[in-house]
Write a protein that holds these residues in place. Sequence first.
Motif, PDB file in Angstrom:
ATOM      1  N   MET A   1     -15.278  32.168 -55.244  1.00  0.00           N
ATOM      2  CA  MET A   1     -16.688  31.810 -55.045  1.00  0.00           C
ATOM      3  C   MET A   1     -17.004  31.596 -53.563  1.00  0.00           C
ATOM      4  O   MET A   1     -17.938  32.176 -53.013  1.00  0.00           O
ATOM      5  N   LEU A   2     -16.189  30.762 -52.886  1.00  0.00           N
ATOM      6  CA  LEU A   2     -16.401  30.528 -51.463  1.00  0.00           C
ATOM      7  C   LEU A   2     -16.211  31.810 -50.663  1.00  0.00           C
ATOM      8  O   LEU A   2     -16.960  32.085 -49.718  1.00  0.00           O
ATOM      9  N   ASP A   3     -15.222  32.621 -51.053  1.00  0.00           N
ATOM     10  CA  ASP A   3     -14.986  33.878 -50.346  1.00  0.00           C
ATOM     11  C   ASP A   3     -16.186  34.817 -50.446  1.00  0.00           C
ATOM     12  O   ASP A   3     -16.593  35.453 -49.472  1.00  0.00           O
ATOM     13  N   GLN A   4     -16.788  34.882 -51.628  1.00  0.00           N
ATOM     14  CA  GLN A   4     -17.941  35.750 -51.836  1.00  0.00           C
ATOM     15  C   GLN A   4     -19.165  35.246 -51.075  1.00  0.00           C
ATOM     16  O   GLN A   4     -19.901  36.025 -50.457  1.00  0.00           O
ATOM     17  N   ILE A   5     -19.378  33.929 -51.091  1.00  0.00           N
ATOM     18  CA  ILE A   5     -20.514  33.344 -50.383  1.00  0.00           C
ATOM     19  C   ILE A   5     -20.414  33.632 -48.891  1.00  0.00           C
ATOM     20  O   ILE A   5     -21.412  33.958 -48.225  1.00  0.00           O
ATOM     21  N   ALA A   6     -19.205  33.518 -48.336  1.00  0.00           N
ATOM     22  CA  ALA A   6     -19.035  33.761 -46.906  1.00  0.00           C
ATOM     23  C   ALA A   6     -19.410  35.189 -46.537  1.00  0.00           C
ATOM     24  O   ALA A   6     -20.040  35.429 -45.492  1.00  0.00           O
ATOM     25  N   ARG A   7     -19.059  36.142 -47.378  1.00  0.00           N
ATOM     26  CA  ARG A   7     -19.374  37.539 -47.078  1.00  0.00           C
ATOM     27  C   ARG A   7     -20.879  37.792 -47.139  1.00  0.00           C
ATOM     28  O   ARG A   7     -21.445  38.470 -46.278  1.00  0.00           O
ATOM     29  N   VAL A   8     -21.521  37.257 -48.163  1.00  0.00           N
ATOM     30  CA  VAL A   8     -22.966  37.473 -48.298  1.00  0.00           C
ATOM     31  C   VAL A   8     -23.719  36.748 -47.177  1.00  0.00           C
ATOM     32  O   VAL A   8     -24.703  37.268 -46.626  1.00  0.00           O
ATOM     33  N   ALA A   9     -23.258  35.550 -46.818  1.00  0.00           N
ATOM     34  CA  ALA A   9     -23.904  34.814 -45.726  1.00  0.00           C
ATOM     35  C   ALA A   9     -23.827  35.595 -44.422  1.00  0.00           C
ATOM     36  O   ALA A   9     -24.790  35.617 -43.628  1.00  0.00           O
ATOM     37  N   ALA A  10     -22.699  36.272 -44.181  1.00  0.00           N
ATOM     38  CA  ALA A  10     -22.568  37.090 -42.970  1.00  0.00           C
ATOM     39  C   ALA A  10     -23.575  38.225 -42.965  1.00  0.00           C
ATOM     40  O   ALA A  10     -24.151  38.557 -41.919  1.00  0.00           O
ATOM     41  N   GLN A  11     -23.810  38.822 -44.121  1.00  0.00           N
ATOM     42  CA  GLN A  11     -24.773  39.916 -44.221  1.00  0.00           C
ATOM     43  C   GLN A  11     -26.203  39.418 -44.029  1.00  0.00           C
ATOM     44  O   GLN A  11     -27.027  40.074 -43.381  1.00  0.00           O
ATOM     45  N   ARG A  12     -26.499  38.255 -44.564  1.00  0.00           N
ATOM     46  CA  ARG A  12     -27.865  37.738 -44.519  1.00  0.00           C
ATOM     47  C   ARG A  12     -28.223  37.111 -43.169  1.00  0.00           C
ATOM     48  O   ARG A  12     -29.339  37.272 -42.673  1.00  0.00           O
ATOM     49  N   PHE A  13     -27.269  36.374 -42.593  1.00  0.00           N
ATOM     50  CA  PHE A  13     -27.600  35.580 -41.416  1.00  0.00           C
ATOM     51  C   PHE A  13     -26.983  36.113 -40.125  1.00  0.00           C
ATOM     52  O   PHE A  13     -27.357  35.660 -39.042  1.00  0.00           O
TER      53      PHE A  13
ATOM     54  N   ARG B   1     -16.011  26.971 -60.087  1.00  0.00           N
ATOM     55  CA  ARG B   1     -17.069  26.535 -61.002  1.00  0.00           C
ATOM     56  C   ARG B   1     -17.738  25.257 -60.518  1.00  0.00           C
ATOM     57  O   ARG B   1     -18.967  25.123 -60.536  1.00  0.00           O
ATOM     58  N   GLN B   2     -16.925  24.299 -60.073  1.00  0.00           N
ATOM     59  CA  GLN B   2     -17.483  23.037 -59.586  1.00  0.00           C
ATOM     60  C   GLN B   2     -18.253  23.235 -58.278  1.00  0.00           C
ATOM     61  O   GLN B   2     -19.329  22.673 -58.086  1.00  0.00           O
ATOM     62  N   LEU B   3     -17.705  24.036 -57.370  1.00  0.00           N
ATOM     63  CA  LEU B   3     -18.404  24.270 -56.106  1.00  0.00           C
ATOM     64  C   LEU B   3     -19.740  24.961 -56.326  1.00  0.00           C
ATOM     65  O   LEU B   3     -20.730  24.676 -55.638  1.00  0.00           O
ATOM     66  N   ALA B   4     -19.809  25.849 -57.312  1.00  0.00           N
ATOM     67  CA  ALA B   4     -21.078  26.512 -57.627  1.00  0.00           C
ATOM     68  C   ALA B   4     -22.090  25.504 -58.152  1.00  0.00           C
ATOM     69  O   ALA B   4     -23.286  25.580 -57.831  1.00  0.00           O
ATOM     70  N   ALA B   5     -21.628  24.541 -58.955  1.00  0.00           N
ATOM     71  CA  ALA B   5     -22.533  23.524 -59.491  1.00  0.00           C
ATOM     72  C   ALA B   5     -23.067  22.623 -58.386  1.00  0.00           C
ATOM     73  O   ALA B   5     -24.244  22.245 -58.387  1.00  0.00           O
TER      74      ALA B   5
ATOM     75  N   THR C   1     -23.791  25.022 -47.898  1.00  0.00           N
ATOM     76  CA  THR C   1     -24.137  25.038 -46.480  1.00  0.00           C
ATOM     77  C   THR C   1     -24.249  26.471 -45.968  1.00  0.00           C
ATOM     78  O   THR C   1     -25.166  26.806 -45.213  1.00  0.00           O
ATOM     79  N   LEU C   2     -23.324  27.335 -46.387  1.00  0.00           N
ATOM     80  CA  LEU C   2     -23.377  28.739 -45.969  1.00  0.00           C
ATOM     81  C   LEU C   2     -24.602  29.433 -46.560  1.00  0.00           C
ATOM     82  O   LEU C   2     -25.236  30.265 -45.904  1.00  0.00           O
ATOM     83  N   ARG C   3     -24.956  29.112 -47.794  1.00  0.00           N
ATOM     84  CA  ARG C   3     -26.140  29.714 -48.416  1.00  0.00           C
ATOM     85  C   ARG C   3     -27.416  29.324 -47.672  1.00  0.00           C
ATOM     86  O   ARG C   3     -28.369  30.107 -47.595  1.00  0.00           O
ATOM     87  N   ALA C   4     -27.425  28.094 -47.127  1.00  0.00           N
ATOM     88  CA  ALA C   4     -28.645  27.604 -46.479  1.00  0.00           C
ATOM     89  C   ALA C   4     -28.904  28.274 -45.137  1.00  0.00           C
ATOM     90  O   ALA C   4     -30.054  28.355 -44.682  1.00  0.00           O
TER      91      ALA C   4
END
Length: 500
Positions: free
Chosen positions: A1-13, A173-177, A211-214
């Motif tokens: 989950m964290l690995d995927q968020i980091a990749r998408v955050a790099a693309q977005r920001f 799962r918990q980090l996503a929540a 934090t990365l999503r924000a």
Amino acid sequence: MLDQIARVAAQRFGETPALVAVDGWALSYRDIDRLSDEAAVGLARLGLGTGDVLALTMPSLPEYVVAYVAAAKLGAVTAGVNDRLAPAERASVLDVAGPRLVLATAEQAPARPPSGATVVEVVPGQGPESVLSGIRAAGEAPPSLPADPDRPVTIVFTSGTTGTPKGAVFAGRQLAAVSLADGGEGWGGGGRTLAGTSFAHVGFMTKLPGTLRAGGTTFLIRRWRAAEALELTERHRLTTAGGIPTQVALMLQVPGFDGYDLTSVRAVIFGGGPATPALVREARARFGAPTVARYTCTEAGIGLGTGPDDPPEDAELTVGRPRTGVELTVRDADQRPLPAGEVGEVCLRSPAVMCGYYRDPAATEAVFTADGSLRTGDVGWVDEAGRLRLAGRSKEMYVRGGENVFPVEVEGVLAEHPAVAEIAVVPRPDDVMGEIGVAVVVPRPGAPPDLEELRRFGALRLAAFKLPEALELVESLPRTAMEKIDRRALAQAAARAHRT
């Protein structure tokens, strides 16, 4: 989950600064993703793999964040070690974690490597390309992991009633929540904030995906100091202020506080311990911004809170209402739910609650009720408006400046002083720290110990925040009918003596 968020955050920001180091250089979102890819390959070559534990014993540095994301990309589990702990305490945490690999700065490195672990020294970087430069494999990336919400991501250490470290395990799962409760499913909207506490705390370890999503910017600081926090807030136009109540109180006491330009602050956030109504009111008035309360415990991930648009009394008198997905109950000694208005133990249930304690099934079983709610150990009641009001903490643990202190642990160290015959440590209210420890000592014949002598003795094995800040010498300790030390009587006496 964290690995995927980091990749998408790099693309977005992209090149948006994600972290600004103490020396002023920045890591962008693209940097974090790229450097963590390269670090993941390097960590794998050092023997770190899926399910292995990576321990980070270092201050809150950019290297910490890159290593955490890199471990997630390998399916490894990151255990942060609070850099405020004494060496013996850090060693205890590492013994429980059983890491395969330890990344440590020179001053935080363990005196002896944990059994079966490799220790690699980390030199703080002077720019993005120097971050973990001795570990990274330039231009390389690890293979993508299959999605698995139940794969453990982090171990966040707390302490038991005897001070024995326990590690709360959180999976994807918990980090996503936690991320959902904090910011919903959207991207962006992040502000400019200061990292005022150790990255090893639950507030960072479980909130990094959110934090990365924000897409905001976090400014780092070597060691939090009130005046420096205000200077950084003014200079960088930070959008939030706050931290544990102690930090807010210390900022308000800085000479010349009212001369700082703090008009960028949109909210003052209290967390990590209860704040007095007077402190909340003063913060709201002098920062010129709404105050927000947050309540949780390490094992819960998320808990309750108030919002910036809620009535002022919500943050002054309560810790708010359950956040998204959280079920709050107050229970009696038999774990039966109590109606509103009745005092009992605070219990929380949500998708963000930890999987359990690391390698400690007995402690895991004890901290959950029969129907799966987490026992926080706090005592309180739900008022007529559905808000939780805290009455205190169960057992003897107290909170000094946002850090949990367990008297039995402190007593176990100070009782070894040659001038101490008996000792009890009890909390006393304090306007700045919330609570401080009072050592009540029955001295041995001869010269009794003084406070500074006891603190020097304890500092060899205890973190500074655990050391007592007041001393009372007595002929005997009061006891209950069961021949136990009457801690309640001692605490009441300490509070009375302070008032007079």
